[in-house]
Design a protein around this motif. Sequence first.
Motif, mmCIF file in Angstrom:
data_model
loop_
_atom_site.group_PDB
_atom_site.id
_atom_site.type_symbol
_atom_site.label_atom_id
_atom_site.label_comp_id
_atom_site.label_asym_id
_atom_site.label_seq_id
_atom_site.Cartn_x
_atom_site.Cartn_y
_atom_site.Cartn_z
ATOM 1 N N LEU A 44 0.790 -1.235 0.000
ATOM 2 C CA LEU A 44 0.000 0.000 0.000
ATOM 3 C C LEU A 44 0.822 1.286 0.000
ATOM 4 C CD1 LEU A 44 -2.920 -1.084 2.340
ATOM 5 C CD2 LEU A 44 -2.826 -1.121 -0.156
ATOM 6 N N HIS A 45 2.146 1.188 0.067
ATOM 7 C CA HIS A 45 2.890 2.429 -0.077
ATOM 8 C C HIS A 45 2.804 2.886 -1.529
ATOM 9 C CE1 HIS A 45 6.524 0.483 -1.858
ATOM 10 N NE2 HIS A 45 6.835 1.717 -2.217
ATOM 11 N N SER A 46 3.051 4.153 -1.749
ATOM 12 C CA SER A 46 2.907 4.700 -3.088
ATOM 13 C C SER A 46 4.149 5.494 -3.453
ATOM 14 C CB SER A 46 1.684 5.621 -3.150
ATOM 15 O OG SER A 46 1.541 6.215 -4.431
ATOM 16 N N GLU A 47 4.416 5.558 -4.736
ATOM 17 C CA GLU A 47 5.514 6.365 -5.249
ATOM 18 C C GLU A 47 5.008 7.270 -6.362
ATOM 19 O OE1 GLU A 47 9.150 3.219 -4.298
ATOM 20 O OE2 GLU A 47 8.696 3.740 -6.368
ATOM 21 N N LEU A 48 5.513 8.487 -6.347
ATOM 22 C CA LEU A 48 5.212 9.451 -7.404
ATOM 23 C C LEU A 48 6.506 9.709 -8.153
ATOM 24 C CD1 LEU A 48 3.149 11.503 -8.663
ATOM 25 C CD2 LEU A 48 4.027 13.175 -7.018
ATOM 26 N N ASN A 49 6.493 9.423 -9.433
ATOM 27 C CA ASN A 49 7.673 9.598 -10.277
ATOM 28 C C ASN A 49 7.513 10.845 -11.134
ATOM 29 O OD1 ASN A 49 8.973 6.956 -9.635
ATOM 30 N ND2 ASN A 49 7.076 6.185 -10.530
ATOM 31 N N LEU A 50 8.513 11.698 -11.054
ATOM 32 C CA LEU A 50 8.500 12.936 -11.828
ATOM 33 C C LEU A 50 9.714 12.911 -12.754
ATOM 34 C CD1 LEU A 50 7.966 15.374 -8.785
ATOM 35 C CD2 LEU A 50 6.228 14.086 -10.039
ATOM 36 N N SER A 51 9.473 13.042 -14.050
ATOM 37 C CA SER A 51 10.585 12.945 -15.002
ATOM 38 C C SER A 51 10.681 14.204 -15.857
ATOM 39 C CB SER A 51 10.408 11.718 -15.889
ATOM 40 O OG SER A 51 9.213 11.821 -16.632
ATOM 41 N N SER A 52 11.801 14.309 -16.554
ATOM 42 C CA SER A 52 12.076 15.478 -17.410
ATOM 43 C C SER A 52 11.722 16.761 -16.668
ATOM 44 C CB SER A 52 11.279 15.382 -18.724
ATOM 45 O OG SER A 52 11.566 14.187 -19.406
ATOM 46 N N LEU A 53 12.276 16.877 -15.485
ATOM 47 C CA LEU A 53 11.872 17.956 -14.595
ATOM 48 C C LEU A 53 12.152 19.331 -15.178
ATOM 49 C CD1 LEU A 53 12.912 16.387 -11.194
ATOM 50 C CD2 LEU A 53 10.595 17.074 -11.880
ATOM 51 N N GLU A 54 11.222 20.235 -14.896
ATOM 52 C CA GLU A 54 11.345 21.628 -15.313
ATOM 53 C C GLU A 54 11.352 22.509 -14.068
ATOM 54 O OE1 GLU A 54 8.001 22.285 -17.847
ATOM 55 O OE2 GLU A 54 8.615 20.764 -19.318
ATOM 56 N N LEU A 55 11.802 23.736 -14.260
ATOM 57 C CA LEU A 55 11.854 24.665 -13.131
ATOM 58 C C LEU A 55 10.484 24.807 -12.470
ATOM 59 C CD1 LEU A 55 14.085 27.539 -14.601
ATOM 60 C CD2 LEU A 55 14.778 25.694 -13.061
ATOM 61 N N GLY A 56 9.449 24.805 -13.275
ATOM 62 C CA GLY A 56 8.093 24.984 -12.776
ATOM 63 C C GLY A 56 7.560 23.825 -11.956
ATOM 64 N N ASP A 57 8.296 22.719 -11.922
ATOM 65 C CA ASP A 57 7.873 21.587 -11.106
ATOM 66 C C ASP A 57 8.269 21.763 -9.644
ATOM 67 O OD1 ASP A 57 8.816 19.392 -13.833
ATOM 68 O OD2 ASP A 57 6.862 20.304 -13.390
ATOM 69 N N SER A 58 9.056 22.770 -9.373
ATOM 70 C CA SER A 58 9.433 23.041 -7.988
ATOM 71 C C SER A 58 8.177 23.333 -7.177
ATOM 72 C CB SER A 58 10.377 24.244 -7.919
ATOM 73 O OG SER A 58 11.583 23.970 -8.580
ATOM 74 N N ALA A 59 7.974 22.583 -6.121
ATOM 75 C CA ALA A 59 6.739 22.689 -5.338
ATOM 76 C C ALA A 59 6.848 21.783 -4.123
ATOM 77 C CB ALA A 59 5.523 22.289 -6.174
ATOM 78 N N LEU A 60 5.834 21.873 -3.283
ATOM 79 C CA LEU A 60 5.650 20.911 -2.197
ATOM 80 C C LEU A 60 4.722 19.818 -2.711
ATOM 81 C CD1 LEU A 60 4.984 22.775 1.178
ATOM 82 C CD2 LEU A 60 6.486 20.829 0.848
ATOM 83 N N TYR A 61 5.109 18.577 -2.529
ATOM 84 C CA TYR A 61 4.274 17.462 -2.954
ATOM 85 C C TYR A 61 3.784 16.733 -1.705
ATOM 86 C CZ TYR A 61 5.785 18.428 -7.642
ATOM 87 O OH TYR A 61 6.015 19.062 -8.854
ATOM 88 N N PHE A 62 2.472 16.683 -1.582
ATOM 89 C CA PHE A 62 1.858 16.037 -0.430
ATOM 90 C C PHE A 62 1.219 14.717 -0.830
ATOM 91 C CE2 PHE A 62 2.395 19.046 2.833
ATOM 92 C CZ PHE A 62 2.239 20.318 2.304
ATOM 93 N N CYS A 63 1.308 13.797 0.083
ATOM 94 C CA CYS A 63 0.580 12.552 -0.004
ATOM 95 C C CYS A 63 -0.477 12.578 1.099
ATOM 96 C CB CYS A 63 1.557 11.396 0.203
ATOM 97 S SG CYS A 63 0.809 9.793 0.468
ATOM 98 N N ALA A 64 -1.630 12.024 0.821
ATOM 99 C CA ALA A 64 -2.672 11.880 1.839
ATOM 100 C C ALA A 64 -3.211 10.462 1.756
ATOM 101 C CB ALA A 64 -3.794 12.887 1.613
ATOM 102 N N SER A 65 -3.782 10.004 2.850
ATOM 103 C CA SER A 65 -4.406 8.681 2.806
ATOM 104 C C SER A 65 -5.767 8.729 3.491
ATOM 105 C CB SER A 65 -3.515 7.619 3.454
ATOM 106 O OG SER A 65 -3.501 7.706 4.867
#
Lengths: 115, 115
Positions: free
Chosen positions: A72-93
């Motif tokens: 049940l754990h999860s992974e978020l994959n972010l590729s070909s990163l751009e400057l605009g992808d800079s952010a806080l990424y939250f997980c919720a359950s």
Amino acid sequence: DSGVTQTPKHLITATGQRVTLRCSPRSGDLSVYWYQQSLDQGLQFLIQYYNGEERAKGNILERFSAQQFPDLHSELNLSSLELGDSALYFCASSAGVSTAEDTQYFGPGTRLTVL
Amino acid sequence: AQSVAQPEDQVNVAEGNPLTVKCTYSVSGNPYLFWYVQYPNRGLQFLLKYITGDNLVKGSYGFEAEFNKSQTSFHLKKPSALVSDSALYFCAVRGPTSGTYKYIFGTGTRLKVLA
């Protein structure tokens, strides 16, 4: 403490790179949600998984993908990163997926900085 | 389409005074409404939710919220503000739309409680 854990806390990387963010839900929760929080876009829903299967998609870019594993754990994959992808990424359950009143509990977030 | 509005970017209140953080919503059918608080460098913490029943909902840390169907509002209130209440507050709505149980978040209201 919500019981949702996220790693890493901070991530600094360069444009064009690929990163993986990890989330462990609260014990017993079957649903995992990913959100992006940025200054200009606010808090945006990305994607939801329930018991290993994708349930709902929001404003998730094609460069981003996620999965939920049998434990049940999860992974978020972010590729070909751009400057605009800079952010806080939250997980919720949350416990389930079948009721709209299901409360979501948020992790502390991963701060991604793309240089 | 579901939406939620927080009309005030910032609310200032003196310590000991009552506080109100406003939220209005738009959803077809019965709404499910939530309030979360975010402290600096922390994840979102659940405060309270309205599903059905009494229009006055009591939550964590002495907060309460009043559901008003005719005005489509769900304002967050506290009788006596504390300096430690200073944080970013988010209202969220979920409608009974089958298949999607994502939250729609407001843009957030920054509460500053002045000593």
